[in-house]
Design a protein around this motif. Structure first.
Motif, PDB file in Angstrom:
ATOM      1  N   SER B  85       0.830  -1.203   0.000  1.00 52.04           N
ATOM      2  CA  SER B  85       0.000   0.000   0.000  1.00 52.04           C
ATOM      3  C   SER B  85       0.868   1.258   0.000  1.00 52.04           C
ATOM      4  CB  SER B  85      -0.906   0.011   1.245  1.00 52.04           C
ATOM      5  OG  SER B  85      -2.244  -0.116   0.886  1.00 52.04           O
ATOM      6  N   GLY B  89       1.396   4.168  -2.847  1.00 54.37           N
ATOM      7  CA  GLY B  89       1.259   5.591  -2.543  1.00 54.37           C
ATOM      8  C   GLY B  89       2.428   6.392  -3.096  1.00 54.37           C
ATOM      9  N   MET B  92       2.179   6.897  -6.742  1.00 50.37           N
ATOM     10  CA  MET B  92       1.264   7.983  -7.109  1.00 50.37           C
ATOM     11  C   MET B  92       1.940   9.346  -6.942  1.00 50.37           C
ATOM     12  SD  MET B  92      -1.508   6.793  -8.296  1.00 50.37           S
ATOM     13  CE  MET B  92      -0.319   5.728  -9.051  1.00 50.37           C
ATOM     14  N   ARG B 180      -5.563   8.469 -14.884  1.00 45.79           N
ATOM     15  CA  ARG B 180      -6.869   8.154 -14.310  1.00 45.79           C
ATOM     16  C   ARG B 180      -6.944   6.673 -13.943  1.00 45.79           C
ATOM     17  NH1 ARG B 180      -9.796   9.770 -18.435  1.00 45.79           N
ATOM     18  NH2 ARG B 180     -10.430   7.738 -19.176  1.00 45.79           N
ATOM     19  N   LEU B 183      -4.994   5.964 -10.880  1.00 42.71           N
ATOM     20  CA  LEU B 183      -5.681   6.431  -9.671  1.00 42.71           C
ATOM     21  C   LEU B 183      -6.790   5.467  -9.254  1.00 42.71           C
ATOM     22  CD1 LEU B 183      -5.896  10.292 -10.191  1.00 42.71           C
ATOM     23  CD2 LEU B 183      -4.660   9.063  -8.420  1.00 42.71           C
ATOM     24  N   SER B 186      -5.185   2.613  -7.675  1.00 42.73           N
ATOM     25  CA  SER B 186      -4.737   3.046  -6.352  1.00 42.73           C
ATOM     26  C   SER B 186      -5.853   2.866  -5.330  1.00 42.73           C
ATOM     27  CB  SER B 186      -4.299   4.506  -6.433  1.00 42.73           C
ATOM     28  OG  SER B 186      -4.385   5.135  -5.196  1.00 42.73           O
ATOM     29  N   MET B 187      -7.070   3.326  -5.683  1.00 45.21           N
ATOM     30  CA  MET B 187      -8.205   3.175  -4.779  1.00 45.21           C
ATOM     31  C   MET B 187      -8.491   1.702  -4.520  1.00 45.21           C
ATOM     32  SD  MET B 187     -10.593   6.110  -6.406  1.00 45.21           S
ATOM     33  CE  MET B 187     -12.103   5.882  -5.521  1.00 45.21           C
ATOM     34  N   HIS B 190      -5.705   0.154  -2.174  1.00 44.74           N
ATOM     35  CA  HIS B 190      -5.837   0.569  -0.775  1.00 44.74           C
ATOM     36  C   HIS B 190      -7.102  -0.006  -0.157  1.00 44.74           C
ATOM     37  CE1 HIS B 190      -2.377   3.041  -1.026  1.00 44.74           C
ATOM     38  NE2 HIS B 190      -2.893   3.907  -1.872  1.00 44.74           N
ATOM     39  N   PHE B 191      -8.147  -0.123  -0.975  1.00 47.68           N
ATOM     40  CA  PHE B 191      -9.406  -0.692  -0.503  1.00 47.68           C
ATOM     41  C   PHE B 191      -9.208  -2.152  -0.072  1.00 47.68           C
ATOM     42  CE2 PHE B 191     -13.123  -3.270  -1.746  1.00 47.68           C
ATOM     43  CZ  PHE B 191     -14.051  -2.779  -0.861  1.00 47.68           C
TER      44      PHE B 191
END
Lengths: 137, 210
Positions: B85, B89, B92, B180, B183, B186-187, B190-191
């Motif tokens: 994670s 980050g 990003m 995009r 990103l 990324s969500m 992390h989810f």
């Protein structure tokens, strides 16, 4: 209603209108945090993971129900930490809709979890008794 | 936006504005839509957690969590996912600065941590099955394998997606569409880490306390 009271009629407000379009770039320009905030989130998570593992592995709590409460509390805090530092949840992102969706989901999750466990709690006690019941653990 | 004026019955003019749909950039609503998807995914996991909560005590005379789970292994696994994670980050952050090489290096690290997580999980699964504690042994083990396996399947899909995006970035660079997509992943990534908090707490730690 007089035209002048409508903010959309003034040229300044019109400038606002076009800026409005940029504000709605929907996430592409959203902040992704900084190195500092990621590290802060990481160390917080590491701590919040390590403590419950340590507590369970060493048997630090004599009373299991206390241990369960502590472990669950740490999990809830860690989920919030992840939401803030990794998923960058704010009340303002996407005009508040991500937060609305999150709250709605949490309500559904609570209903699903609490409801299932509550309804099924006596699952086994209402079963038909069997002849070899005494043999079963 | 266009202004129109009509007259009321008493003759006073009323102006109003017909607001056109303002231009959304391509993919403008993707992030919100992807968040909605994650929330629906969250409900899938809620149902699986509820299933485990209901069936998790039904051992059918078979082994329970205390005999089966190895907490040190789970702790290492949790660390792998947490490391992946933070490296995502950093990827990003590198993307924001436009450093393609740095970003790809962090993505490779993320992928390796994800792969380590999956390998440890598969090792755990195969050990359990060899011990005769497969998904068919008891309701507890069925719900365990479904819940943890579904999470593992998500991580697998995340890895496939990660490799795909690295190829895309390699071919087209950091264009808006790729940013995009990165990103969104990324969500997603992390989810999955958030869901894993629920898994290690609810399944492993509380299983050992039972």
């Amino acid at each position: 209603m007089s035209d002048n009271t409508n903010p959309h009629t003034s040229s300044v407000a019109h400038g606002d209108g076009s800026a409005h379009g940029e504000d709605h770039a929907h996430g592409d320009t959203a902040s992704h945090g900084t190195r500092g905030s990621y590290l802060k989130g990481f160390f917080l998570s590491a701590f919040l993971t390590a403590v419950p593992f340590w507590a369970v592995m060493t048997g630090a709590f004599k009373d299991p129900s206390t241990a369960v409460l502590v472990v669950m509390l740490f999990a809830v805090i860690q989920i919030v930490v992840h939401m803030i530092y990794f998923l960058h949840m704010t009340t303002k992102s996407e005009g508040g809709w991500t937060m609305m969706a999150l709250i709605f989901t949490i309500i559904l999750v609570v209903i699903t979890l609490a409801g299932s466990i509550w309804v099924m709690f006596h699952l086994n006690s209402n079963m038909m008794p069997m002849a070899n019941m005494a043999d079963m653990g | 936006m266009s202004a129109q004026t009509i007259k009321q019955d008493d003759g006073t003019p009323v102006s109003f504005y017909v607001e056109d749909e303002h231009d959304h950039p391509e993919g403008g609503s993707t992030m919100l839509g992807f968040w909605m998807y994650l929330m629906s995914d969250c409900l899938i996991f809620a149902v699986l957690f509820a299933t485990y909560g209901v069936l998790g005590n039904s051992y059918a005379g078979g082994p329970g969590p205390r005999e089966l789970f190895e907490l040190p292994l789970v702790a290492v696994n949790t660390a792998m996912l947490l490391f992946s994670s933070i490296t995502y980050g950093f990827a990003m952050l590198a993307m924001d600065e436009g450093k393609v090489r740095t970003m790809q290096a962090w993505l490779v690290m993320t992928g390796l941590f994800g792969l380590a997580f999956l390998s440890i999980e598969l090792y755990e699964f195969s050990t359990l099955i060899h011990e005769g504690a497969g998904p068919t042994r008891s309701a507890f083990l069925s719900s365990f394998f479904v819940l943890v396996g579904t999470h593992g399947l998500h991580v697998t899909m995340g890895l496939v997606w990660l490799v795909t995006l690295m190829v895309q970035v390699g071919r087209h660079g950091l264009i808006a569409a790729n940013k995009r997509r990165l990103l969104c992943l990324s969500m997603f990534w992390h989810f999955l880490d958030v869901i894993w908090i629920g898994v290690f707490t609810f399944v492993y730690l509380m299983g050992m306390l039972r």
